[in-house]
Design a protein around this motif. Structure first.
Motif, PDB file in Angstrom:
ATOM      1  N   THR A 330      -1.239  -2.926   9.352  1.00  0.00           N
ATOM      2  CA  THR A 330      -1.535  -1.660  10.325  1.00  0.00           C
ATOM      3  C   THR A 330       0.242  -1.884  10.746  1.00  0.00           C
ATOM      4  OG1 THR A 330      -2.002  -3.555  11.810  1.00  0.00           O
ATOM      5  CG2 THR A 330      -3.994  -2.294  10.803  1.00  0.00           C
ATOM      6  N   ALA A 331       0.820  -2.732  11.763  1.00  0.00           N
ATOM      7  CA  ALA A 331       2.403  -2.299  12.012  1.00  0.00           C
ATOM      8  C   ALA A 331       3.259  -1.040  11.238  1.00  0.00           C
ATOM      9  CB  ALA A 331       2.904  -3.359  12.084  1.00  0.00           C
ATOM     10  N   THR A 332       2.691  -1.462  10.516  1.00  0.00           N
ATOM     11  CA  THR A 332       3.746   0.351   9.652  1.00  0.00           C
ATOM     12  C   THR A 332       3.050   1.761   9.660  1.00  0.00           C
ATOM     13  OG1 THR A 332       2.495   0.283   7.900  1.00  0.00           O
ATOM     14  CG2 THR A 332       4.258  -1.179   7.493  1.00  0.00           C
ATOM     15  N   GLY A 333       1.977   1.528  10.523  1.00  0.00           N
ATOM     16  CA  GLY A 333       1.169   2.517  11.146  1.00  0.00           C
ATOM     17  C   GLY A 333       0.823   3.217   9.600  1.00  0.00           C
ATOM     18  N   GLN A 334       0.595   3.044   8.603  1.00  0.00           N
ATOM     19  CA  GLN A 334       0.347   3.440   7.166  1.00  0.00           C
ATOM     20  C   GLN A 334      -1.239   3.071   7.492  1.00  0.00           C
ATOM     21  OE1 GLN A 334       2.583   3.537   3.999  1.00  0.00           O
ATOM     22  NE2 GLN A 334       3.809   5.478   4.730  1.00  0.00           N
ATOM     23  N   GLY A 335      -2.241   3.728   6.689  1.00  0.00           N
ATOM     24  CA  GLY A 335      -3.575   2.926   5.815  1.00  0.00           C
ATOM     25  C   GLY A 335      -3.048   2.480   4.576  1.00  0.00           C
ATOM     26  N   ASP A 336      -4.338   1.207   3.901  1.00  0.00           N
ATOM     27  CA  ASP A 336      -3.875   0.246   3.404  1.00  0.00           C
ATOM     28  C   ASP A 336      -3.608   1.056   1.940  1.00  0.00           C
ATOM     29  OD1 ASP A 336      -6.863   0.275   3.871  1.00  0.00           O
ATOM     30  OD2 ASP A 336      -7.182   0.093   1.893  1.00  0.00           O
ATOM     31  N   ARG A 337      -4.804   2.306   2.079  1.00  0.00           N
ATOM     32  CA  ARG A 337      -3.951   3.213   0.764  1.00  0.00           C
ATOM     33  C   ARG A 337      -2.747   3.537   0.253  1.00  0.00           C
ATOM     34  NH1 ARG A 337      -7.638   4.058  -3.317  1.00  0.00           N
ATOM     35  NH2 ARG A 337      -6.790   5.690  -4.059  1.00  0.00           N
ATOM     36  N   ASP A 338      -2.253   4.178   1.174  1.00  0.00           N
ATOM     37  CA  ASP A 338      -1.209   4.745   1.642  1.00  0.00           C
ATOM     38  C   ASP A 338      -0.113   3.439   1.932  1.00  0.00           C
ATOM     39  OD1 ASP A 338      -2.086   7.330   1.860  1.00  0.00           O
ATOM     40  OD2 ASP A 338      -1.774   7.330   4.563  1.00  0.00           O
ATOM     41  N   TYR A 339       0.019   2.830   2.352  1.00  0.00           N
ATOM     42  CA  TYR A 339       0.667   1.676   1.823  1.00  0.00           C
ATOM     43  C   TYR A 339       0.901   0.936   1.135  1.00  0.00           C
ATOM     44  CZ  TYR A 339       3.069  -3.098   3.037  1.00  0.00           C
ATOM     45  OH  TYR A 339       4.511  -3.653   2.221  1.00  0.00           O
ATOM     46  N   ALA A 340       0.007   0.856  -0.213  1.00  0.00           N
ATOM     47  CA  ALA A 340      -0.418   0.884  -1.397  1.00  0.00           C
ATOM     48  C   ALA A 340       0.619   1.458  -2.503  1.00  0.00           C
ATOM     49  CB  ALA A 340      -1.466   0.098  -1.913  1.00  0.00           C
ATOM     50  N   PHE A 341       0.442   2.448  -2.285  1.00  0.00           N
ATOM     51  CA  PHE A 341       1.037   3.731  -3.035  1.00  0.00           C
ATOM     52  C   PHE A 341       1.913   3.788  -2.242  1.00  0.00           C
ATOM     53  CE2 PHE A 341      -3.295   5.058  -4.474  1.00  0.00           C
ATOM     54  CZ  PHE A 341      -3.058   5.245  -6.206  1.00  0.00           C
ATOM     55  N   GLY A 342       3.047   3.443  -1.324  1.00  0.00           N
ATOM     56  CA  GLY A 342       3.859   3.864  -1.231  1.00  0.00           C
ATOM     57  C   GLY A 342       4.769   2.614  -1.844  1.00  0.00           C
ATOM     58  N   LEU A 343       4.103   1.535  -1.296  1.00  0.00           N
ATOM     59  CA  LEU A 343       5.124  -0.010  -1.786  1.00  0.00           C
ATOM     60  C   LEU A 343       5.445   0.716  -3.670  1.00  0.00           C
ATOM     61  CD1 LEU A 343       6.299  -2.256  -1.404  1.00  0.00           C
ATOM     62  CD2 LEU A 343       3.915  -3.195  -2.055  1.00  0.00           C
ATOM     63  N   LEU A 344       4.535   1.022  -4.321  1.00  0.00           N
ATOM     64  CA  LEU A 344       4.647   1.270  -5.699  1.00  0.00           C
ATOM     65  C   LEU A 344       5.616   1.338  -5.766  1.00  0.00           C
ATOM     66  CD1 LEU A 344       3.143   0.402  -8.404  1.00  0.00           C
ATOM     67  CD2 LEU A 344       1.583   1.828  -8.229  1.00  0.00           C
ATOM     68  N   ALA A 356     -10.210  -1.401  -0.624  1.00  0.00           N
ATOM     69  CA  ALA A 356     -11.242  -1.894  -2.443  1.00  0.00           C
ATOM     70  C   ALA A 356     -12.066  -2.627  -1.736  1.00  0.00           C
ATOM     71  CB  ALA A 356     -10.370  -1.773  -3.292  1.00  0.00           C
ATOM     72  N   PHE A 357     -12.173  -3.055  -1.095  1.00  0.00           N
ATOM     73  CA  PHE A 357     -13.106  -4.805  -1.315  1.00  0.00           C
ATOM     74  C   PHE A 357     -14.341  -4.387  -0.124  1.00  0.00           C
ATOM     75  CE2 PHE A 357      -8.972  -5.837  -2.493  1.00  0.00           C
ATOM     76  CZ  PHE A 357      -9.523  -6.520  -4.147  1.00  0.00           C
ATOM     77  N   GLY A 358     -14.043  -3.038   0.827  1.00  0.00           N
ATOM     78  CA  GLY A 358     -15.021  -3.503   1.860  1.00  0.00           C
ATOM     79  C   GLY A 358     -14.203  -2.332   3.208  1.00  0.00           C
ATOM     80  N   GLY A 359     -14.862  -1.939   4.425  1.00  0.00           N
ATOM     81  CA  GLY A 359     -13.874  -1.462   5.517  1.00  0.00           C
ATOM     82  C   GLY A 359     -13.285  -2.427   6.736  1.00  0.00           C
ATOM     83  N   THR A 360     -13.846  -3.670   6.422  1.00  0.00           N
ATOM     84  CA  THR A 360     -13.279  -4.773   7.560  1.00  0.00           C
ATOM     85  C   THR A 360     -11.842  -4.623   6.497  1.00  0.00           C
ATOM     86  OG1 THR A 360     -15.555  -5.766   7.725  1.00  0.00           O
ATOM     87  CG2 THR A 360     -13.216  -7.313   7.738  1.00  0.00           C
ATOM     88  N   LEU A 361     -11.750  -4.790   5.298  1.00  0.00           N
ATOM     89  CA  LEU A 361     -10.216  -4.537   5.642  1.00  0.00           C
ATOM     90  C   LEU A 361      -8.862  -3.476   5.195  1.00  0.00           C
ATOM     91  CD1 LEU A 361      -9.651  -7.361   2.568  1.00  0.00           C
ATOM     92  CD2 LEU A 361      -9.075  -8.113   5.151  1.00  0.00           C
ATOM     93  N   LYS A 362      -9.674  -2.498   5.776  1.00  0.00           N
ATOM     94  CA  LYS A 362      -8.783  -1.387   6.013  1.00  0.00           C
ATOM     95  C   LYS A 362      -7.769  -1.625   6.696  1.00  0.00           C
ATOM     96  CE  LYS A 362     -12.285   1.938   5.683  1.00  0.00           C
ATOM     97  NZ  LYS A 362     -12.848   2.721   6.549  1.00  0.00           N
TER      98      LYS A 362
END
Length: 396
Positions: A330-344, A356-362
């Motif tokens: 969350t410190a990056t300011g990106q959502g988890d999907r955007d971060y994951a695709f950006g890192l890739l 992908a595992f539920g709303g709690t891990l957004k």
């Protein structure tokens, strides 16, 4: 043409959650240097002794039909194993054999849930849990797993979501994706809720042998007062680095196993005898490879935590067991999907979006600890560099 409602219930719950992984696979196919930290494949091959035992059994003609319950040798070995663990008699009539934990869990849920009922399950959850619940026609009721509670499911949070339609509580300990391990106090409190509302407890224990040093594994099945309402499922996929053999089981009361048997038999009439022989050998004593995996996975999680804490604003949740760690992005300011695709795309490191595992891990991503040390350190270098680049971009 008409389709069965189960296909609508499962629409979008299959491989769609793994799109980052599939993108990584395609990038590697095209020659990109990608470090894939999405999938929890063991970091060692299946022990040679197990492969030899399966081959010997095949050559000896152990390729015929089995029984609906599974081979007696394997059921006897499993009964003995759970008797040792619980400290009370466990009979062969309490054991059913399946091709992996997934099939065991699917069959068990079909045996306790039905359309209009509800199954309470921790959020985040393993990616297929929603599907196996919805396949029965039941509705999954997410129970948030709070980071401040070490991502352990809390009895009070379960109790707050129980309705007249509640039928079962699905536990996963050790937990995927968080690596949390329920304590005796957790189990007893959850058991009290289950008894008060006459609920089944379904316990996925596939990571039992991958609990890190200093942490104790506890199962509701081992609590005598909860045994008759508990069904536990597991396999040799993780503990013995043998996911491709698809060898799992359920252990329950004898009455539950007897009633579930016809459903099991309509799906697969017992498991393969040569795999049963191999599995019986495997579970007769502690795994030859689990201890090494525990040590390596714990060390990699520690390394990841220390690197990111020292060099980035990212925060790591250290697991107590299993094959994964979590990173709060969350410190990056990106959502988890955007971060994951950006890192890739930018750094060639593939991780799973927490959503992908539920709303709690957004806002979180899951990192597999299963690549060798040199590749894992290289992945950490890339994650740190990617974080620095993002921070520089924000300053610019």
């Amino acid at each position: 043409m008409r389709y069965a409602p189960i296909l609508d219930r499962l629409s979008g719950l299959g491989g769609a959650k793994w799109d980052v992984h599939f993108a990584a696979v395609e990038m590697k196919r095209k020659g990109r240097d990608v470090i894939d930290l999405t999938i929890g494949n063991p970091d060692v091959p299946a022990p040679a002794a197990l492969i030899d035992r399966a081959a010997e059994a095949m050559r000896a003609g152990r390729t015929e039909y089995s029984t609906g319950r599974g081979e007696e040798t394997l059921r006897a070995a499993l009964a003995a194993r759970y008797a040792r663990r619980t400290g009370r008699p466990v009979g062969m009539d309490q054991v059913l054999c399946f091709p992996g934990t997934q099939t065991a869990l699917y069959t068990v849920i079909m045996g306790v849930a039905e359309p209009g009922t509800e199954v309470l399950v921790g959020d985040p959850m393993y990616a297929t849990y929603e599907g196996v619940i919805r396949a029965s026609g039941a509705v999954p009721v997410p129970v948030p797993l709070r980071s401040e509670n070490g991502f352990r499911i809390a009895a009070a949070d379960i109790a707050a979501r129980i309705t007249g339609r509640s039928r079962a509580i699905l536990l996963n300990t050790p937990h995927n994706p968080t690596g949390a391990v329920l304590t005796t106090e957790d189990i007893d409190a959850i058991g009290a809720v289950a008894k008060a509302h006459d609920l089944w407890i379904l316990s996925d224990e596939v990571y039992e042998e991958l609990v890190f040093d200093g942490v104790a594994f506890v199962s509701p099945f081992d609590r005598t007062a909860l045994a008759d309402r508990t069904v536990c499922v597991a396999s040799i996929s993780k503990s013995h680095a043998a996911p491709g053999f698809r060898s799992g089981w359920s252990v329950s009361s004898a009455d539950f196993a007897e009633r579930l048997l016809p459903l099991s038999e309509t799906m697969l009439f017992g498991n393969q005898p040569f795999i049963a022989d191999m599995t019986a050998n495997a579970i007769a004593e502690p795994s030859a490879v689990a201890a090494g995996m525990r040590t390596r996975f714990a060390a990699r999680a520690k390394y990841l935590d220390e690197r990111l804490a020292q060099e980035t604003a990212l925060r790591v949740h250290r697991p107590e067991a299993g094959m994964f760690a979590l990173i709060d992005v969350t410190a990056t300011g990106q959502g988890d999907r955007d971060y994951a695709f950006g890192l890739l795309n930018e750094s060639g490191v593939a991780v799973m979006p927490g959503s992908a595992f539920g709303g709690t891990l957004k806002g979180w991503v899951r990192v597999a600890l299963t690549v060798d040390d040199s590749r894992f350190r290289a992945a950490c270098d890339r994650i740190v560099a990617h974080a620095a680049g993002m921070a520089e971009g924000e300053r610019a």
